[in-house]
Design an enzyme around this catalytic site. Structure first.
Site, mmCIF file in Angstrom:
data_model
loop_
_atom_site.group_PDB
_atom_site.id
_atom_site.type_symbol
_atom_site.label_atom_id
_atom_site.label_comp_id
_atom_site.label_asym_id
_atom_site.label_seq_id
_atom_site.Cartn_x
_atom_site.Cartn_y
_atom_site.Cartn_z
ATOM 1 N N CYS A 110 -19.299 4.439 -102.417
ATOM 2 C CA CYS A 110 -18.218 3.860 -101.943
ATOM 3 C C CYS A 110 -18.573 2.574 -101.360
ATOM 4 O O CYS A 110 -17.860 1.931 -100.964
ATOM 5 C CB CYS A 110 -17.498 4.574 -100.869
ATOM 6 S SG CYS A 110 -18.463 5.186 -99.832
ATOM 7 N N GLU A 145 -14.994 2.021 -105.265
ATOM 8 C CA GLU A 145 -15.782 3.205 -105.570
ATOM 9 C C GLU A 145 -16.573 2.499 -106.832
ATOM 10 O O GLU A 145 -15.770 2.029 -107.876
ATOM 11 C CB GLU A 145 -15.175 4.347 -105.870
ATOM 12 C CG GLU A 145 -16.202 5.484 -106.044
ATOM 13 C CD GLU A 145 -16.222 6.000 -104.676
ATOM 14 O OE1 GLU A 145 -15.798 5.904 -103.459
ATOM 15 O OE2 GLU A 145 -17.129 7.008 -104.574
#
Ligand SMILES: C[S@@+](CC[C@H](N)C(=O)[O-])C[C@H]1O[C@@H](n2cnc3c(N)ncnc32)[C@H](O)[C@@H]1O
Length: 366
Positions: free
Chosen positions: A316, A354
């Site tokens: 992330c 992400e």
């Protein structure tokens, strides 16, 4: 017509991109991945593949399954004067909480529960000595058996220790409300399927040996290990949180998977390499999905010593991912090639992305 769907847009620090059409958001995120590798990987540009187009989220609003509105405690002496807190999210560019009554990126069940949750805090605000946070999680009703997704009833869980249930395709996950789980359920099937395809069907053709063993590091309650387990002979997961490991083990039996196939261990990610040392590296895949700060050097050292044929790094925080991937490629001295990069939009309307990086040991020619 305005694209902006939130009355707090511009004042709330949560979303940055609502004014952009969705394809522009996805392209911005592709550029973020590209720039992160340009500036943070330390790799020559010819070794970094151009990021593939970002995979969009099926839901672009009403996707967030967890929100944490927070509030300050009453200033001294104010509690009995009818002082009311602002309950919501951080204001953009100001050190204060914004009073938020609805959040269009949160799921419907969380929005329905937000009003009553705010009211409950206001009624007992004089009991708070410090600021606090309301945990709100969208969960399938635990303990009911339903045959179709349409029939599933969603509830809002606020008790930190209560069990949350989510479905990813045909796989169920249960975990305590205060432990980690990805916050956008709608994109988890595309994400896990992408990781599966990246491992099993490389763009350059089938490897000499198909991977048979999966090692899921930073595994949480088993998202990658369990969804990918049908495709491997053995699966091992490691995770620092003992509570998440208990969930991962529970999720193995919840989904009717044999205990013999999946082994989960609590510990620092690098400890897994003493457990898997007898697995054949050329038939083993390592999935890495660390927190925002990325991997410790000790983990990277062990990863390089083990030398799995394929490494899929999910993150992330593409900036720490780029740094770590650079260390892995350099540390392997030509062993690993960065095969592909692709962003996934787990956080529509925000600037977050992400990123999935696939590292592969090139096939020996001849
Ligand atoms: C981004 S989450 C990913 C979890 C899981 N892969 C998923 O998608 O649900 C990162 C996980 O790493 C765990 N973690 C943090 N530091 C760790 C460490 N040093 N070793 C092992 N796990 C760690 C956290 O508890 C968290 O569950």
């Amino acid at each position: 017509m305005s694209r902006v769907k939130c009355r707090y847009f511009g004042s709330c620090a949560g979303c940055q991109y609502q004014m952009l059409d969705y394809s522009t958001q996805l392209d911005f995120k592709r550029q973020v991945v590209e720039k992160a590798y340009r500036y943070f990987s330390g790799m020559p540009s010819e070794e970094v593949p151009g990021p593939l187009p970002t995979i969009g989220s099926p839901l672009q609003y009403n996707y967030r399954t967890k929100i944490t509105p927070h509030f300050d405690a009453p200033p001294k002496g104010k509690a009995r004067e009818g002082w009311q807190p602002w309950i919501g999210f951080d204001a953009k560019g100001r050190r204060m909480v914004l009073d938020i009554e609805e959040c269009p990126i949160a799921t419907p069940v969380l929005n329905e529960a937000l009003g009553p949750a705010r009211q409950a805090v206001k009624e007992k605000i004089d009991t708070y000595k410090r600021g606090s946070t309301i945990l709100m999680r969208d969960s399938l009703q635990v303990g009911t058996s339903t045959t179709s997704e349409e029939e599933e009833n969603h509830v809002c869980i606020q008790d930190h220790k209560a069990t949350v249930r989510e479905r990813v395709g045909t796989t169920l996950f249960e975990f305590p409300a205060n432990s980690f789980f990805q916050n956008n359920n709608s994109v988890l099937v595309p994400l896990t399927e992408y990781v599966r395809t990246a491992i099993l069907s490389p763009p350059g053709g089938q490897p000499e040996k198909q991977p048979r063993h999966l090692v899921d590091t930073y595994c949480g309650s088993g998202l990658f290990a369990i969804t990918l387990s049908p495709f491997f002979e053995s699966v091992v997961g490691i995770e620092i949180s003992e509570e998440s490991i208990r969930s991962a083990k529970h999720n193995v039996s919840l989904n009717g998977i044999s205990d013999d196939k999946c082994d989960f261990r609590a510990g620092k990610a690098e400890a897994i390499f003493s457990v898997v040392q007898d697995l054949p590296p050329d038939e083993t895949v390592i999935v890495i999905d660390p927190p925002r700060k990325g991997c410790d050097d000790k983990f990277i050292e062990q990863l390089l010593l083990f030398g799995a044929s394929t490494v899929v790094y999910v993150s992330c925080n593409v900036h720490t991912q780029a740094r770590d991937v650079g260390k892995i490629v350099r540390g392997s001295k030509g062993g690993y090639v960065l095969e592909s990069l692709r962003g996934f939009d787990l956080f529509p309307q925000t600037a977050h992305v992400e990123s999935v990086a696939v590292l592969r040991k090139p096939r020996m020619s001849g």
